[in-house]
Scaffold this active site. Sequence first.
Site, PDB file in Angstrom:
ATOM      1  N   ASP A 680       0.851  -1.188   0.000  1.00 32.99           N
ATOM      2  CA  ASP A 680       0.000   0.000   0.000  1.00 32.99           C
ATOM      3  C   ASP A 680       0.888   1.240   0.000  1.00 32.99           C
ATOM      4  O   ASP A 680       1.870   1.319   0.762  1.00 32.99           O
ATOM      5  CB  ASP A 680      -0.909   0.002   1.240  1.00 32.99           C
ATOM      6  CG  ASP A 680      -1.970   1.088   1.141  1.00 32.99           C
ATOM      7  OD1 ASP A 680      -1.763   2.140   1.730  1.00 32.99           O
ATOM      8  OD2 ASP A 680      -2.981   0.880   0.475  1.00 32.99           O
ATOM      9  N   ASN A 688      -2.664  12.609  -3.378  1.00 27.17           N
ATOM     10  CA  ASN A 688      -3.673  13.078  -4.335  1.00 27.17           C
ATOM     11  C   ASN A 688      -4.108  14.497  -4.008  1.00 27.17           C
ATOM     12  O   ASN A 688      -4.295  15.338  -4.902  1.00 27.17           O
ATOM     13  CB  ASN A 688      -4.879  12.144  -4.316  1.00 27.17           C
ATOM     14  CG  ASN A 688      -4.780  11.077  -5.386  1.00 27.17           C
ATOM     15  OD1 ASN A 688      -4.025  11.244  -6.358  1.00 27.17           O
ATOM     16  ND2 ASN A 688      -5.495   9.999  -5.240  1.00 27.17           N
ATOM     17  N   HIS A 693      -5.191  14.451  -8.971  1.00 29.99           N
ATOM     18  CA  HIS A 693      -5.430  13.078  -9.403  1.00 29.99           C
ATOM     19  C   HIS A 693      -4.532  12.688 -10.575  1.00 29.99           C
ATOM     20  O   HIS A 693      -4.152  11.524 -10.703  1.00 29.99           O
ATOM     21  CB  HIS A 693      -6.902  12.895  -9.772  1.00 29.99           C
ATOM     22  CG  HIS A 693      -7.809  12.904  -8.565  1.00 29.99           C
ATOM     23  ND1 HIS A 693      -7.861  11.839  -7.687  1.00 29.99           N
ATOM     24  CD2 HIS A 693      -8.646  13.847  -8.086  1.00 29.99           C
ATOM     25  CE1 HIS A 693      -8.712  12.117  -6.734  1.00 29.99           C
ATOM     26  NE2 HIS A 693      -9.210  13.328  -6.952  1.00 29.99           N
ATOM     27  N   ASP A 697      -2.195   9.545 -10.572  1.00 27.40           N
ATOM     28  CA  ASP A 697      -2.157   8.512 -11.613  1.00 27.40           C
ATOM     29  C   ASP A 697      -0.725   8.262 -12.078  1.00 27.40           C
ATOM     30  O   ASP A 697      -0.307   7.118 -12.269  1.00 27.40           O
ATOM     31  CB  ASP A 697      -3.018   8.932 -12.804  1.00 27.40           C
ATOM     32  CG  ASP A 697      -4.510   8.862 -12.478  1.00 27.40           C
ATOM     33  OD1 ASP A 697      -5.309   9.378 -13.284  1.00 27.40           O
ATOM     34  OD2 ASP A 697      -4.870   8.307 -11.420  1.00 27.40           O
ATOM     35  N   GLU A 724      -4.673   2.368  -4.425  1.00 26.24           N
ATOM     36  CA  GLU A 724      -3.224   2.468  -4.297  1.00 26.24           C
ATOM     37  C   GLU A 724      -2.617   1.193  -3.742  1.00 26.24           C
ATOM     38  O   GLU A 724      -1.482   1.189  -3.298  1.00 26.24           O
ATOM     39  CB  GLU A 724      -2.844   3.652  -3.397  1.00 26.24           C
ATOM     40  CG  GLU A 724      -3.180   3.507  -1.927  1.00 26.24           C
ATOM     41  CD  GLU A 724      -4.590   3.973  -1.584  1.00 26.24           C
ATOM     42  OE1 GLU A 724      -4.845   4.251  -0.412  1.00 26.24           O
ATOM     43  OE2 GLU A 724      -5.437   4.083  -2.497  1.00 26.24           O
TER      44      GLU A 724
END
Length: 813
Positions: A680, A688, A693, A697, A724
């Site tokens: 994780d 973010n 975002h 990404d 994630e």
Amino acid sequence: MFNYIYRLFRLKTIKSRLQFWGIFFVFLIGISSLIPTFFIISRGIKADQMNYLEQTVSLQSTAIENWFNERSSYIRTISNLNEIRNLDKERMKNILTSAVNLQSEFDMLTYINKNGFIEIDSSKSGAKIKNQASINLSDRDYFQEGKKGKEFVSDVIIARATGKPSIIVSCPIIDSQQQFQGVIAGVVEPRTVEKIMERMRFGKTGETYLVNREGVMITESRFIADLIKYGMVSSTARLNLKVHTEIVQKAQTNLSVVLPYSNYRGVESLGAYHWTQNGKWLVIAEVNQAEMLDSLYNSMFIIIMSILCIVAFVLYIVLKVSHHIERPLQFVLNGVRLIQKSNYKYRIDVKEVAPRAIEFQEVCSAFNLMAETVETTIHGLEDSEERYRTLIETSPHTVLVHSKGKIVFMNQEGALLFGANHPEELIGKDVISLVHPDSLLQVKERVASSYENKKQAELLEEKLLRLDGTIIYTETVANPITYNGNPGSLVIVRDITERKKIEKALQDSEEKFRLLAETSGDMITIHNVEGEYLYVSPACHRLLQYEMDNLLGKSAYLLIHPDDLEYVHNAFLTLQHVNYTSSTYRIRQKSGEYVWFETNLATIRTVEGALEKIVAVSRDITERKLLEQQLQEANHRLEMLSWRDGLTGIANRRFFDEKLESEWKRAARGSTPLSLIMIDIDHFKLYNDTYGHQGGDDCLKKVAETLASVPNRSGDIVARYGGEEFAVILPQTNNADALKIAEKLCKAIASLEIPHASSKVADIVTVSAGLATMLPTPFSNPAEVISLADKALYYAKESGRNQVQNFHEAIVS
């Protein structure tokens, strides 16, 4: 540098860039005066707070030591009484009962004889110790110190007499002969010490608490409700919470604390410490950094509001200027949006932007050209799709799709082959119901193999049944596909009933054979054992453009494509042992072009059984080959889309579930270990929020690419588990090797040095990993190893993140 700034802040429009630079210069002026003010005020408040904390912790330590000194003095007075020294048991009991009632801080007073057993006890509640004669306390530190003639204050221990956490204040009993006769022990509950600690609470978040040398909290937390709410303790922090904070670690080595630090609740705090009771306990005073800075924030709020007012004014001016520049570009933007909605006919009227700068006119003209190109391309793709659909629908061969054993698609040619008027009459039927009993077993095996192994089924002759029960002879080839998420098979069926009749007629009479050969649309030839043509049917002119006389006496190998020559030769050699075989190959026409032939070969043998001649029935399957190639390419694209994650390009959750299930079964069969790593990204939500975002990404793509590059075995699977979170399947990998790989994965991500300003772990992107290894059995399932790895991941997060936690180690610790 400017381009980097525009990319960093995603300043894609002129308006946003003008706004940015206007606000930037106003903020630059404001911050140049704001920062020195902030640091001066901050340092002053921080220094005052630290002085207060150090005074508080010093006073608290003194208060605790004085309190225990008073309790020790009280116990000493009792132990020096003549009745106590002379061991007058009756008088001793009365004295201890009176003493415990007078001194409310003691929960119990006991006399422990010189052998370490409790003889007399008295408590405020009047309760008696059960089985006191069997409780041996001779190994306790306070008893051993009493035998040396010393007073003693113990650490927080679980009292054997009561089973409760207690602090023992003891003093030895020395008789008139200076002989040790036991100890007087006073039992103090930790909550009594907590009352002393509560006097030093300050502010909204300030607290003082005690921990022992092992870092275990021995007084109740002021924030016990929060600890229970977040699952850090079940009911009380006392003796249940181990404090791993920096201040405890520094205190254990008598080093100064770097401020601020994260306290045991994970809150940034200021604090001071002081050892008490001869270094037995650590007194800690803490306050949230946020509370300290409240006054600073109030002052800074006024200054910031002033700056924001100026920014608002500058923004108003910038908006006015940018509106004039932005207007022409809005035409292009509106056109792009319409194209996104499939309106490909939109064009910009260049006359409307004529009063603007020449650059804007050129942009609009370029957009119109682009729109025209897009429209042409889209229409071409739609025409191509229509042609592909028409190709299947109008194919001279039967094309059908079945999934879960049921027919889900069939073209019109297939409906006619099976004696139906429309394909809908066959949709939903069990595909096995159309198979003749003679071919039933081999068809079932082919269907099962197509579903499970996802391998193309080779060309095979099958006997099928029409709806009216009539037998039809066919050749079928099947390609595995995925239909609505389930295994399926795309089947091409060619009716060879007529060919079968012709082949049977050939076996009856050569004359009938020759007659049928000359009227057949297939090319029928006879060869000697060397492959030379002895007879060629008239169809050779239509299929190969040769006259019959051109081929007689020549070897068929001369026309075979070089790449297929060995395959065809082996098919001829096979006929030495069998009477029938088939082959597919490329053959050269007279024009020099190659076409695909499908040839069925049968033998003519002598009375003795020796191979004499070979009969070949061939037909042009070039069209079918092209169709098969197109279907394979489409099937490959569909399969790639079904298991690949759209963002990162690595395996998706669905592929992960399937591979884990299959690897689990394989490990259970072979009794080999299977390891799973759950990974994780630390504080990805904050990432973010900070970088947007799009930045998130990009981060996910880099992390996925790096994770996929670490495992170097073909069987290792790296997949995006969700959001994630990633997962790594390591078949036939023991726990020690899997732990090395997990640590290598974490280091690889850290080596990317992706900036993460909002992380509470580091200033770069880091990951936490949970590892679990199991030996699968037929009675277990993959959900178990997922659960264990997830628990290890949770422990890695709770333990500070940016680390690997092995499930077994997590349980032990």
